[in-house]
Motif scaffolding. Structure first.
Motif, PDB file in Angstrom:
ATOM      1  N   ILE A   1      46.368  35.828  39.730  1.00  0.00           N
ATOM      2  CA  ILE A   1      45.547  36.008  39.073  1.00  0.00           C
ATOM      3  C   ILE A   1      44.262  37.102  40.114  1.00  0.00           C
ATOM      4  O   ILE A   1      43.284  37.625  38.955  1.00  0.00           O
ATOM      5  N   ILE A   2      43.460  36.553  41.007  1.00  0.00           N
ATOM      6  CA  ILE A   2      42.782  36.883  41.726  1.00  0.00           C
ATOM      7  C   ILE A   2      43.254  38.097  42.806  1.00  0.00           C
ATOM      8  O   ILE A   2      42.754  39.299  42.319  1.00  0.00           O
TER       9      ILE A   2
ATOM     10  N   HIS B   1      48.945  47.503  34.696  1.00  0.00           N
ATOM     11  CA  HIS B   1      47.652  47.175  34.626  1.00  0.00           C
ATOM     12  C   HIS B   1      47.230  48.817  32.653  1.00  0.00           C
ATOM     13  O   HIS B   1      47.983  50.053  33.698  1.00  0.00           O
TER      14      HIS B   1
ATOM     15  N   GLN C   1      35.290  40.428  41.297  1.00  0.00           N
ATOM     16  CA  GLN C   1      34.678  41.213  39.754  1.00  0.00           C
ATOM     17  C   GLN C   1      36.152  40.606  38.989  1.00  0.00           C
ATOM     18  O   GLN C   1      36.090  41.418  38.021  1.00  0.00           O
ATOM     19  N   VAL C   2      36.530  40.097  39.488  1.00  0.00           N
ATOM     20  CA  VAL C   2      37.509  39.148  39.044  1.00  0.00           C
ATOM     21  C   VAL C   2      37.576  38.741  37.312  1.00  0.00           C
ATOM     22  O   VAL C   2      36.061  38.127  36.985  1.00  0.00           O
ATOM     23  N   ASP C   3      38.000  39.252  36.399  1.00  0.00           N
ATOM     24  CA  ASP C   3      37.501  38.390  35.115  1.00  0.00           C
ATOM     25  C   ASP C   3      36.662  36.969  34.816  1.00  0.00           C
ATOM     26  O   ASP C   3      37.985  36.044  35.244  1.00  0.00           O
TER      27      ASP C   3
ATOM     28  N   GLY D   1      36.514  43.671  44.752  1.00  0.00           N
ATOM     29  CA  GLY D   1      37.576  43.438  43.595  1.00  0.00           C
ATOM     30  C   GLY D   1      37.725  41.752  43.448  1.00  0.00           C
ATOM     31  O   GLY D   1      37.368  41.503  42.121  1.00  0.00           O
ATOM     32  N   ILE D   2      37.361  41.115  44.540  1.00  0.00           N
ATOM     33  CA  ILE D   2      37.549  39.335  44.299  1.00  0.00           C
ATOM     34  C   ILE D   2      36.923  38.523  43.376  1.00  0.00           C
ATOM     35  O   ILE D   2      36.473  38.438  42.641  1.00  0.00           O
TER      36      ILE D   2
ATOM     37  N   GLY E   1      43.990  41.066  40.483  1.00  0.00           N
ATOM     38  CA  GLY E   1      42.618  41.298  39.057  1.00  0.00           C
ATOM     39  C   GLY E   1      41.944  42.271  40.584  1.00  0.00           C
ATOM     40  O   GLY E   1      41.326  42.915  40.347  1.00  0.00           O
ATOM     41  N   ALA E   2      41.884  42.505  41.744  1.00  0.00           N
ATOM     42  CA  ALA E   2      41.449  42.741  42.823  1.00  0.00           C
ATOM     43  C   ALA E   2      42.050  43.922  43.449  1.00  0.00           C
ATOM     44  O   ALA E   2      40.910  44.758  44.295  1.00  0.00           O
TER      45      ALA E   2
ATOM     46  N   LEU F   1      39.683  33.176  35.382  1.00  0.00           N
ATOM     47  CA  LEU F   1      39.953  32.285  36.183  1.00  0.00           C
ATOM     48  C   LEU F   1      39.774  30.934  35.457  1.00  0.00           C
ATOM     49  O   LEU F   1      40.608  30.385  35.842  1.00  0.00           O
TER      50      LEU F   1
END
Length: 286
Positions: free
Chosen positions: A198-199, A279, A175-177, A172-173, A202-203, A181
């Protein structure tokens, strides 16, 4: 009426229609969700009806597979005696303790490896090697280390829970967009703010997927642990019933394991709806 007022009236009408249509759309969505929930239980209910009919018709031997009604009577008898609830409570406590320990370790390792390539080089290969070892292969060594008491059972559960959460947290970490970032850096967010805002959000979908897998693995590990040297728990109940050829008790423990698995999955889905309401892929399903 002026042209401006006429134009305003034509603009407001579609909005009014949309507001009137929204409750209807919400009702249809709720109806569709309720219908799908009912359909999800249709196959299990049909299977139980066929099972009962086959058992009552003599097509299934009671020693091979007793009827659901017989299993229900056995469950009621063991519940009134206090045996079933005691064993169920012991197994739940073992699973909860192992899940808490293994989940914390898996999440911590996933955070380290997800953020640091050096930590990945130091940790990941060893974790993957241990993950490849089956529970039954580990069991003799764990018994030598910890005996056949509670520590052995909690250890096996924690070991099984660690890997799904570790892998999905790391994934998950990673694959963060990257655009998100970059946006955070443009907004001058500090490293801690970047991680918190954000991270980790996102994860979170991947982390919760790991939690769902870990809940299933916890019970698999517990079944293995409770078959050796246990004096209580659902696994002990099943092994004790095997000695006396009590097929109804054995099937009852299997049914309980299945129901616990369904309940755990429902809890995981509820967490997804609560924690991922922002989400679009999860919030729309609420």
């Amino acid at each position: 009426m002026s042209n401006l007022e006429q134009a305003a009236g034509t603009i407001e009408l579609p909005q009014t229609n949309r507001d009137a249509a929204r409750p209807s759309a919400d009702r249809r969505r709720a109806l569709s969700s309720a219908t799908l929930q009912a359909l999800s239980w249709l196959a299990p209910a049909l299977l139980i009806v066929i099972w009962e009919a086959a058992a009552q018709g003599g097509y299934l031997s009671p020693q091979v597979l007793p009827a659901p009604s017989k299993i229900m009577r056995t469950a009621f008898k063991l519940t009134t005696q206090g045996t079933l609830l005691n064993d169920l409570g012991v197994s739940l406590l073992r699973a909860a303790a192992g899940f808490a320990i293994g989940g914390a370790i898996g999440f911590a390792l996933g955070i380290l490896v997800g953020f640091s390539r050096i930590a990945e080089a130091l940790i990941d290969r060893s974790v993957q090697m241990i993950r490849a070892i089956p529970f039954l292969a580990m069991l003799p060594l764990v018994i030598v280390w910890l005996g056949v008491g509670e520590a052995e059972k909690v250890f096996l559960v924690a070991l099984g829970v660690t890997f799904p959460i570790y892998i999905n947290t790391t994934l998950g970490i990673r694959q963060v967009d990257p655009k998100l970032l970059e946006l955070g850096r443009v907004q001058a967010l500090s490293t801690l703010q970047l991680i918190r805002r954000i991270i980790l959000p996102g994860a979170l979908p991947s982390i919760l997927t790991g939690v769902r897998y870990a809940l299933a693995t916890a019970w698999l590990a517990l079944v293995v642990a409770e078959t050796i040297g246990a004096q209580s728990g659902l696994g002990f109940l099943a092994m004790d019933a095997r000695e006396f050829l009590r097929t109804d008790v054995i099937v009852l423990t299997i049914v309980i394991y299945a129901l616990i698995g369904v309940g755990a999955d429902l809890i995981a889905r509820w967490l997804e709806r609560r924690l991922l309401a922002w989400h679009p892929n999860y919030g729309a399903a609420r």
